[in-house]
Design a protein around this motif. Sequence first.
Motif, PDB file in Angstrom:
ATOM      1  N   ASN A   6       4.035   6.429   4.951  1.00 32.05           N
ATOM      2  CA  ASN A   6       4.509   5.059   5.152  1.00 32.05           C
ATOM      3  C   ASN A   6       4.032   4.165   4.024  1.00 32.05           C
ATOM      4  OD1 ASN A   6       5.868   5.384   7.629  1.00 32.05           O
ATOM      5  ND2 ASN A   6       3.947   5.319   8.728  1.00 32.05           N
ATOM      6  N   ILE A   7       4.955   3.428   3.440  1.00 34.27           N
ATOM      7  CA  ILE A   7       4.614   2.346   2.524  1.00 34.27           C
ATOM      8  C   ILE A   7       4.396   1.118   3.392  1.00 34.27           C
ATOM      9  CG2 ILE A   7       5.458   0.869   0.660  1.00 34.27           C
ATOM     10  CD1 ILE A   7       7.163   3.251  -0.275  1.00 34.27           C
ATOM     11  N   THR A  46       0.853  -1.188   0.000  1.00 37.36           N
ATOM     12  CA  THR A  46       0.000   0.000   0.000  1.00 37.36           C
ATOM     13  C   THR A  46       0.886   1.233   0.000  1.00 37.36           C
ATOM     14  OG1 THR A  46      -1.648  -1.225   1.267  1.00 37.36           O
ATOM     15  CG2 THR A  46      -1.884   1.187   1.185  1.00 37.36           C
ATOM     16  N   ILE A  47       0.705   2.062  -1.032  1.00 37.72           N
ATOM     17  CA  ILE A  47       1.467   3.301  -1.157  1.00 37.72           C
ATOM     18  C   ILE A  47       0.465   4.447  -1.110  1.00 37.72           C
ATOM     19  CG2 ILE A  47       2.997   4.676  -2.625  1.00 37.72           C
ATOM     20  CD1 ILE A  47       3.944   1.955  -3.828  1.00 37.72           C
ATOM     21  N   PRO A  48       0.576   5.346  -0.128  1.00 39.22           N
ATOM     22  CA  PRO A  48      -0.361   6.469  -0.054  1.00 39.22           C
ATOM     23  C   PRO A  48      -0.341   7.299  -1.346  1.00 39.22           C
ATOM     24  CG  PRO A  48       0.943   6.327   1.939  1.00 39.22           C
ATOM     25  CD  PRO A  48       1.547   5.366   0.954  1.00 39.22           C
ATOM     26  N   ASP A  49      -1.481   7.926  -1.638  1.00 38.90           N
ATOM     27  CA  ASP A  49      -1.569   8.695  -2.885  1.00 38.90           C
ATOM     28  C   ASP A  49      -0.923  10.067  -2.800  1.00 38.90           C
ATOM     29  OD1 ASP A  49      -3.423   9.941  -1.290  1.00 38.90           O
ATOM     30  OD2 ASP A  49      -5.070   9.816  -2.718  1.00 38.90           O
ATOM     31  N   LEU A  52       5.920  11.408  -7.652  1.00 38.53           N
ATOM     32  CA  LEU A  52       6.794  10.277  -7.355  1.00 38.53           C
ATOM     33  C   LEU A  52       6.196   9.031  -7.993  1.00 38.53           C
ATOM     34  CD1 LEU A  52       7.515  10.897  -3.566  1.00 38.53           C
ATOM     35  CD2 LEU A  52       8.967  11.494  -5.523  1.00 38.53           C
ATOM     36  N   THR A  53       7.052   8.246  -8.622  1.00 37.60           N
ATOM     37  CA  THR A  53       6.639   6.984  -9.229  1.00 37.60           C
ATOM     38  C   THR A  53       7.323   5.849  -8.489  1.00 37.60           C
ATOM     39  OG1 THR A  53       6.386   8.046 -11.384  1.00 37.60           O
ATOM     40  CG2 THR A  53       6.585   5.642 -11.374  1.00 37.60           C
ATOM     41  N   PHE A  54       6.522   4.882  -8.043  1.00 32.74           N
ATOM     42  CA  PHE A  54       7.045   3.728  -7.332  1.00 32.74           C
ATOM     43  C   PHE A  54       6.977   2.515  -8.254  1.00 32.74           C
ATOM     44  CE2 PHE A  54       5.727   6.678  -4.127  1.00 32.74           C
ATOM     45  CZ  PHE A  54       6.736   6.603  -3.176  1.00 32.74           C
ATOM     46  N   THR A  55       8.066   1.768  -8.296  1.00 30.37           N
ATOM     47  CA  THR A  55       8.135   0.561  -9.085  1.00 30.37           C
ATOM     48  C   THR A  55       8.334  -0.610  -8.132  1.00 30.37           C
ATOM     49  OG1 THR A  55       9.174   1.799 -10.886  1.00 30.37           O
ATOM     50  CG2 THR A  55       9.353  -0.605 -10.977  1.00 30.37           C
ATOM     51  N   VAL A  56       7.485  -1.628  -8.265  1.00 30.83           N
ATOM     52  CA  VAL A  56       7.573  -2.825  -7.419  1.00 30.83           C
ATOM     53  C   VAL A  56       8.018  -3.989  -8.292  1.00 30.83           C
ATOM     54  CG1 VAL A  56       6.307  -4.400  -5.916  1.00 30.83           C
ATOM     55  CG2 VAL A  56       5.761  -1.944  -5.905  1.00 30.83           C
ATOM     56  N   ILE A  57       9.089  -4.654  -7.863  1.00 27.62           N
ATOM     57  CA  ILE A  57       9.672  -5.748  -8.624  1.00 27.62           C
ATOM     58  C   ILE A  57       9.804  -6.975  -7.728  1.00 27.62           C
ATOM     59  CG2 ILE A  57      11.714  -6.528  -9.906  1.00 27.62           C
ATOM     60  CD1 ILE A  57      12.353  -3.464 -10.260  1.00 27.62           C
ATOM     61  N   ARG A  58       9.361  -8.122  -8.199  1.00 26.74           N
ATOM     62  CA  ARG A  58       9.659  -9.373  -7.508  1.00 26.74           C
ATOM     63  C   ARG A  58      10.887  -9.952  -8.181  1.00 26.74           C
ATOM     64  NH1 ARG A  58       6.750 -13.952  -9.030  1.00 26.74           N
ATOM     65  NH2 ARG A  58       8.528 -15.312  -9.015  1.00 26.74           N
TER      66      ARG A  58
END
Length: 131
Positions: A31-32, A14-17, A124-130
């Motif tokens: 907080n992420i 969860t990333i706040p807007d 801000l751009t968040f990138t999530v990688i597994r």
Amino acid sequence: IHVSFRYSPEFTITIPDSLKLDNRTNTGRMNIIVEDVWLPKNDRILIKVSSSNEFDLVHSWDNNIRLDYELTAGSSTTPLSNNDVVGNITQAEYDAQNSLRIEIPLNAIVTSTPKFAGEYGDTLTFTVIRD
């Protein structure tokens, strides 16, 4: 007896807007949240951040009017740059927590003085990688 199990990696992030700055202290925090992590043994989750304005706050009616700000992650005091990792979570790290969630704080501070009144912002751009 022969048994075969398969599972799909799962997690919730969860990333706040938005990250609101207090105009009295020129600071802000968000907080992420990482929850419900189920990963294969050697996998990890990477969370990266990038700024569309090179970590400058841009005035709403003139892109040439900018304020410098620094964004830091966790307890680090080192300012982040584009594509820096703000979260690196393995299953073992998640399991070792005392709760079912990991909070990754992001702290912002404006480091220059505004010369013009008005609204300032950055994306801000968040990138999530597994991985």
